[in-house]
Design a protein around this motif. Sequence first.
Motif, PDB file in Angstrom:
ATOM      1  N   TRP A 107      -5.830   3.124   5.366  1.00 46.47           N
ATOM      2  CA  TRP A 107      -5.740   3.516   3.959  1.00 46.47           C
ATOM      3  C   TRP A 107      -5.308   4.964   3.861  1.00 46.47           C
ATOM      4  O   TRP A 107      -5.294   5.694   4.844  1.00 46.47           O
ATOM      5  CB  TRP A 107      -7.083   3.315   3.259  1.00 46.47           C
ATOM      6  N   ALA A 108      -4.971   5.358   2.640  1.00 40.63           N
ATOM      7  CA  ALA A 108      -4.636   6.746   2.356  1.00 40.63           C
ATOM      8  C   ALA A 108      -5.661   7.298   1.381  1.00 40.63           C
ATOM      9  O   ALA A 108      -6.035   6.621   0.414  1.00 40.63           O
ATOM     10  CB  ALA A 108      -3.237   6.847   1.759  1.00 40.63           C
ATOM     11  N   LEU A 144      -1.975  14.028  -1.375  1.00 43.85           N
ATOM     12  CA  LEU A 144      -2.443  13.329  -0.186  1.00 43.85           C
ATOM     13  C   LEU A 144      -3.502  14.184   0.497  1.00 43.85           C
ATOM     14  O   LEU A 144      -3.236  15.327   0.869  1.00 43.85           O
ATOM     15  CB  LEU A 144      -1.271  13.059   0.764  1.00 43.85           C
ATOM     16  N   ARG A 173       0.837  -1.200   0.000  1.00 48.55           N
ATOM     17  CA  ARG A 173       0.000   0.000   0.000  1.00 48.55           C
ATOM     18  C   ARG A 173       0.870   1.247   0.000  1.00 48.55           C
ATOM     19  O   ARG A 173       0.653   2.173  -0.788  1.00 48.55           O
ATOM     20  CB  ARG A 173      -0.912  -0.015   1.230  1.00 48.55           C
ATOM     21  N   ASP A 174       1.884   1.269   0.870  1.00 44.88           N
ATOM     22  CA  ASP A 174       2.726   2.456   0.982  1.00 44.88           C
ATOM     23  C   ASP A 174       3.532   2.704  -0.294  1.00 44.88           C
ATOM     24  O   ASP A 174       3.694   3.853  -0.724  1.00 44.88           O
ATOM     25  CB  ASP A 174       3.642   2.338   2.192  1.00 44.88           C
ATOM     26  N   VAL A 222       1.049   4.159  -2.785  1.00 44.57           N
ATOM     27  CA  VAL A 222       0.767   5.565  -2.475  1.00 44.57           C
ATOM     28  C   VAL A 222       1.895   6.436  -3.005  1.00 44.57           C
ATOM     29  O   VAL A 222       1.649   7.448  -3.674  1.00 44.57           O
ATOM     30  CB  VAL A 222       0.564   5.769  -0.951  1.00 44.57           C
ATOM     31  N   GLU A 223       3.133   6.052  -2.758  1.00 48.71           N
ATOM     32  CA  GLU A 223       4.277   6.838  -3.233  1.00 48.71           C
ATOM     33  C   GLU A 223       4.323   6.892  -4.756  1.00 48.71           C
ATOM     34  O   GLU A 223       4.620   7.939  -5.339  1.00 48.71           O
ATOM     35  CB  GLU A 223       5.586   6.287  -2.670  1.00 48.71           C
ATOM     36  N   CYS A 272      -9.189   6.238  -2.607  1.00 51.26           N
ATOM     37  CA  CYS A 272      -8.420   5.641  -1.521  1.00 51.26           C
ATOM     38  C   CYS A 272      -7.474   4.581  -2.059  1.00 51.26           C
ATOM     39  O   CYS A 272      -7.755   3.928  -3.057  1.00 51.26           O
ATOM     40  CB  CYS A 272      -9.352   4.974  -0.505  1.00 51.26           C
ATOM     41  N   ARG A 285      -3.446   5.657   7.448  1.00 51.86           N
ATOM     42  CA  ARG A 285      -2.666   4.425   7.576  1.00 51.86           C
ATOM     43  C   ARG A 285      -2.219   4.267   9.025  1.00 51.86           C
ATOM     44  O   ARG A 285      -1.822   5.232   9.675  1.00 51.86           O
ATOM     45  CB  ARG A 285      -1.450   4.457   6.654  1.00 51.86           C
ATOM     46  N   LEU A 297      -6.282   9.973  -1.415  1.00 48.45           N
ATOM     47  CA  LEU A 297      -5.546  10.812  -2.351  1.00 48.45           C
ATOM     48  C   LEU A 297      -6.534  11.556  -3.235  1.00 48.45           C
ATOM     49  O   LEU A 297      -7.729  11.253  -3.232  1.00 48.45           O
ATOM     50  CB  LEU A 297      -4.620   9.955  -3.223  1.00 48.45           C
ATOM     51  N   ASN A 350      -5.799  12.721   3.072  1.00 48.79           N
ATOM     52  CA  ASN A 350      -5.925  12.284   4.459  1.00 48.79           C
ATOM     53  C   ASN A 350      -5.176  10.968   4.610  1.00 48.79           C
ATOM     54  O   ASN A 350      -5.435  10.018   3.877  1.00 48.79           O
ATOM     55  CB  ASN A 350      -7.399  12.119   4.837  1.00 48.79           C
ATOM     56  N   ASP A 351      -4.263  10.905   5.548  1.00 45.30           N
ATOM     57  CA  ASP A 351      -3.471   9.697   5.772  1.00 45.30           C
ATOM     58  C   ASP A 351      -4.069   8.945   6.954  1.00 45.30           C
ATOM     59  O   ASP A 351      -3.917   9.354   8.103  1.00 45.30           O
ATOM     60  CB  ASP A 351      -2.016  10.070   6.033  1.00 45.30           C
TER      61      ASP A 351
END
Length: 130
Positions: free
Chosen positions: A109-110, A98, A84-85, A88-89, A121, A103, A112, A100-101
């Motif tokens: 979840w993140a 981003l 997941r991370d 996201v990156e 998400c 995680r 975006l 709302n983070d």
Amino acid sequence: MASRLSNFCFDAHDTFAQARWWGQVLDDFVFDPSDTEPGWNHEGAGESGLEGPDDRYLLFLKVPEDKAIKNRVHPCLRPTDRSRDEEVERILGLGATLVNDLRDGDKGWAVLADPEGNEFCVLTRYQPSA
């Protein structure tokens, strides 16, 4: 027989750029800029889209107004070949922001936003059932 989901529509100022961007995010949806259907998948188009598995589509429809409030419906993405991370990156590197983070270690979840502000998400990695 029940209904079957056919497509998701996103309002957009630049339908072509949005379809091209989402095509980079989703590897199972295909963006075809050579499609010659009038008004489709070219710069300045009134509609652009991505064809996905099982004849499902993401459609981007030209609208004049800016996005003003939070989405009432949004897609949630689940990575298949990275964490997941890492996903996201990768998506942030494509131009997402981003929002709302949420995680928390291996959970959460993140949230975006795509280049035009549509929220989505990124969930934890897909784990097939044994």
